[in-house]
Design an enzyme around this catalytic site. Structure first.
Site, PDB file in Angstrom:
ATOM      1  CG  HIS A   2      -5.854  -2.014   8.573  1.00 53.38           C
ATOM      2  ND1 HIS A   2      -6.076  -0.698   8.926  1.00 53.38           N
ATOM      3  CD2 HIS A   2      -4.510  -2.175   8.673  1.00 53.38           C
ATOM      4  CE1 HIS A   2      -4.931  -0.108   9.213  1.00 53.38           C
ATOM      5  NE2 HIS A   2      -3.970  -0.989   9.076  1.00 53.38           N
TER       6      HIS A   2
ATOM      7  CG  ASP B 147      -8.792  -0.732  11.520  1.00 56.98           C
ATOM      8  OD1 ASP B 147      -7.885  -1.479  11.100  1.00 56.98           O
ATOM      9  OD2 ASP B 147      -9.202   0.258  10.893  1.00 56.98           O
TER      10      ASP B 147
ATOM     11  CD  GLU C  21      -8.579   1.377   7.609  1.00 57.47           C
ATOM     12  OE1 GLU C  21      -8.513   0.386   8.344  1.00 57.47           O
ATOM     13  OE2 GLU C  21      -8.018   2.452   7.895  1.00 57.47           O
TER      14      GLU C  21
ATOM     15  CG  ASP D 127      -0.278  -0.397   2.508  1.00 55.56           C
ATOM     16  OD1 ASP D 127       0.968  -0.437   2.546  1.00 55.56           O
ATOM     17  OD2 ASP D 127      -0.984  -0.665   3.492  1.00 55.56           O
TER      18      ASP D 127
HETATM   19  C1  GLP Z   1      -0.413   0.469   8.479  1.00 47.10           C
HETATM   20  C2  GLP Z   1      -0.138  -0.396   7.250  1.00 47.10           C
HETATM   21  C3  GLP Z   1      -0.345  -1.878   7.533  1.00 47.10           C
HETATM   22  C4  GLP Z   1       0.329  -2.247   8.843  1.00 47.10           C
HETATM   23  C5  GLP Z   1      -0.278  -1.443   9.958  1.00 47.10           C
HETATM   24  C6  GLP Z   1       0.265  -1.827  11.324  1.00 47.10           C
HETATM   25  O1  GLP Z   1      -1.737   0.801   8.615  1.00 47.10           O
HETATM   26  N1  GLP Z   1      -0.930  -0.036   6.145  1.00 47.10           N
HETATM   27  O2  GLP Z   1       0.179  -2.641   6.449  1.00 47.10           O
HETATM   28  O3  GLP Z   1       0.188  -3.624   9.072  1.00 47.10           O
HETATM   29  O4  GLP Z   1       0.020  -0.091   9.693  1.00 47.10           O
HETATM   30  O5  GLP Z   1       1.337  -1.042  11.675  1.00 47.10           O
HETATM   31  P1  GLP Z   1       2.312  -1.302  12.891  1.00 47.10           P
HETATM   32  O6  GLP Z   1       3.191  -2.438  12.439  1.00 47.10           O
HETATM   33  O7  GLP Z   1       3.094  -0.045  13.018  1.00 47.10           O
HETATM   34  O8  GLP Z   1       1.497  -1.659  14.052  1.00 47.10           O
END
Ligand code: GLP
Length: 263
Positions: free
Chosen positions: A138, A136, A143, A67
Site C-alpha cells: 500500500h 502489503d 490497502e 493519512d
Molecule cells: C503505514 C503508513 C504508510 C507507510 C507504511 C510503511 O502503513 N500509512 O504511509 O508507508 O506504514 O511503514 P514503514 O515505513 O514503517 O515500513
C-alpha cells in the site's frame, strides 16, 4: 520511473532529503506531501539537520500528510499528527497554519475528506509527494483493492497492516482498525512522487511494484502511471529487482546525460 539504489538506509535518507531540499530551494512556497512510518524518519532527521545549519527554510512551505488513524486524538503519541510534530514540524520553522494532517477524529468523516481534497486544491496541488510502502504494497493507507482512481476517504486496514503497525503500539489490539487516507488518484495528481523503501522485508514488494503488472492489489504499482516518479532504495530493498544493474547504470550515466542535454 527513476530507480535510485543506495548502499544503506543513511544514504537512502540523504538522497531523499536532497530531492526534498532541492524542491524547497527551487520553490520556497512549495506544497509538500508527507508520509509517516519508520522509513522516512532518517529523511526527516536529515532535513532537520540542514535546517539547523541554516541551509533550509520551511517558513513558506505548505504540507499535507497522506493519512491518519481514525479515533486517535492528536495528542496520542501514535497519531500521525503527533508523529509529524515529533519527527519534523517541531524542529523546523514550518508555519503551524501551513500544516495539514487528515482529520481522524472528525464527527463527519466524509465531509472532512472532501474538505481535505479542497484544501489541497486551494493550495495549488502538491508539488512533491513523499511515500513509503506498506508490507502489503500500500501507499498511504490504500490497502489492496483500493481503486487506482480513489480520493481521500475512510479505509479499513488489513490484518497485515495492523500486525505491521503493532510494533508502534503497546499491543496489537490498540492499533486502530480504520484510517483516513488520500486516495491513489489524489496521490497521482502530485507533480512529483518520491517513494523510499529500505530493508530485506521490503524486497519482494519492491520488485512487485516496480517490475510487476499494475494492479489495485498492490497500490504502489500506480507509480508506474506517473510521469515523474522517483524511487530511492537501499541495497536490501532493491535485492529482488531483475533490472537492478540497469537502474544503477542509468543513475551512473545521469551526469553525462545532463552534459549532453546542455551541449
Ligand atoms: C503505514 C503508513 C504508510 C507507510 C507504511 C510503511 O502503513 N500509512 O504511509 O508507508 O506504514 O511503514 P514503514 O515505513 O514503517 O515500513
Amino acid at each position: 520511473m527513476e530507480v535510485i539504489i543506495t548502499k544503506d538506509y543513511d544514504q537512502m535518507s540523504k538522497v531523499a532529503a536532497d530531492i526534498i531540499a532541492d524542491q524547497i530551494k527551487r520553490r520556497p512556497n512549495c506544497v509538500l506531501g508527507l508520509a509517516t512510518g519508520g522509513t522516512p524518519v532518517g529523511t526527516y532527521k536529515e532535513l532537520i539537520r540542514r535546517h539547523k545549519e541554516g541551509k533550509l527554510d520551511f517558513s513558506k512551505v505548505v504540507t499535507f500528510n497522506l493519512d491518519e488513524y481514525v479515533g486517535l486524538p492528536v495528542t496520542h503519541d501514535q497519531s500521525y499528527h503527533y508523529f509529524m510534530h515529533d519527527n519534523l514540524f517541531n524542529h523546523v520553522n514550518v508555519a503551524p497554519q501551513n500544516v495539514h494532517v487528515p482529520p481522524g477524529m472528525a464527527p463527519d468523516i466524509e465531509a472532512a475528506c472532501a474538505w481535505y481534497e479542497q484544501e489541497i486544491d486551494k493550495a495549488g496541488g502538491i508539488d512533491l509527494q513523499l511515500l513509503g510502502i506498506g508490507g502489503d504494497g500500500h501507499i498511504a493507507f490504500n490497502e489492496p483493492g483500493s481503486s487506482l482512481a480513489s480520493r481521500t476517504r475512510l479505509k479499513t486496514l488489513t490484518e497485515e497492516t495492523i500486525k505491521d503497525n503493532a510494533r508502534f503500539f503497546e499491543k496489537e489490539s490498540d492499533v486502530p482498525r480504520f484510517a483516513v487516507t488520500m486516495g491513489v488518484g489524489t496521490i497521482l495528481e502530485a507533480r512529483k512522487l518520491l517513494l523510499i523503501a529500505n530493508g530485506k522485508k521490503k524486497a519482494k514488494v519492491t520488485a512487485e511494484f516496480i517490475e510487476g503488472p499494475i494492479t489495485s492489489q498492490i497500490t504502489a504499482t500506480a507509480l508506474q502511471l506517473h510521469p515523474n516518479a522517483v524511487v530511492v532504495l537501499d541495497e536490501e530493498a532493491a535485492s529482488e529487482l531483475k533490472q537492478r544493474d540497469y537502474y544503477k547504470w542509468v543513475y551512473a550515466q545521469k551526469p553525462k546525460v545532463a552534459e549532453a542535454v546542455k551541449a
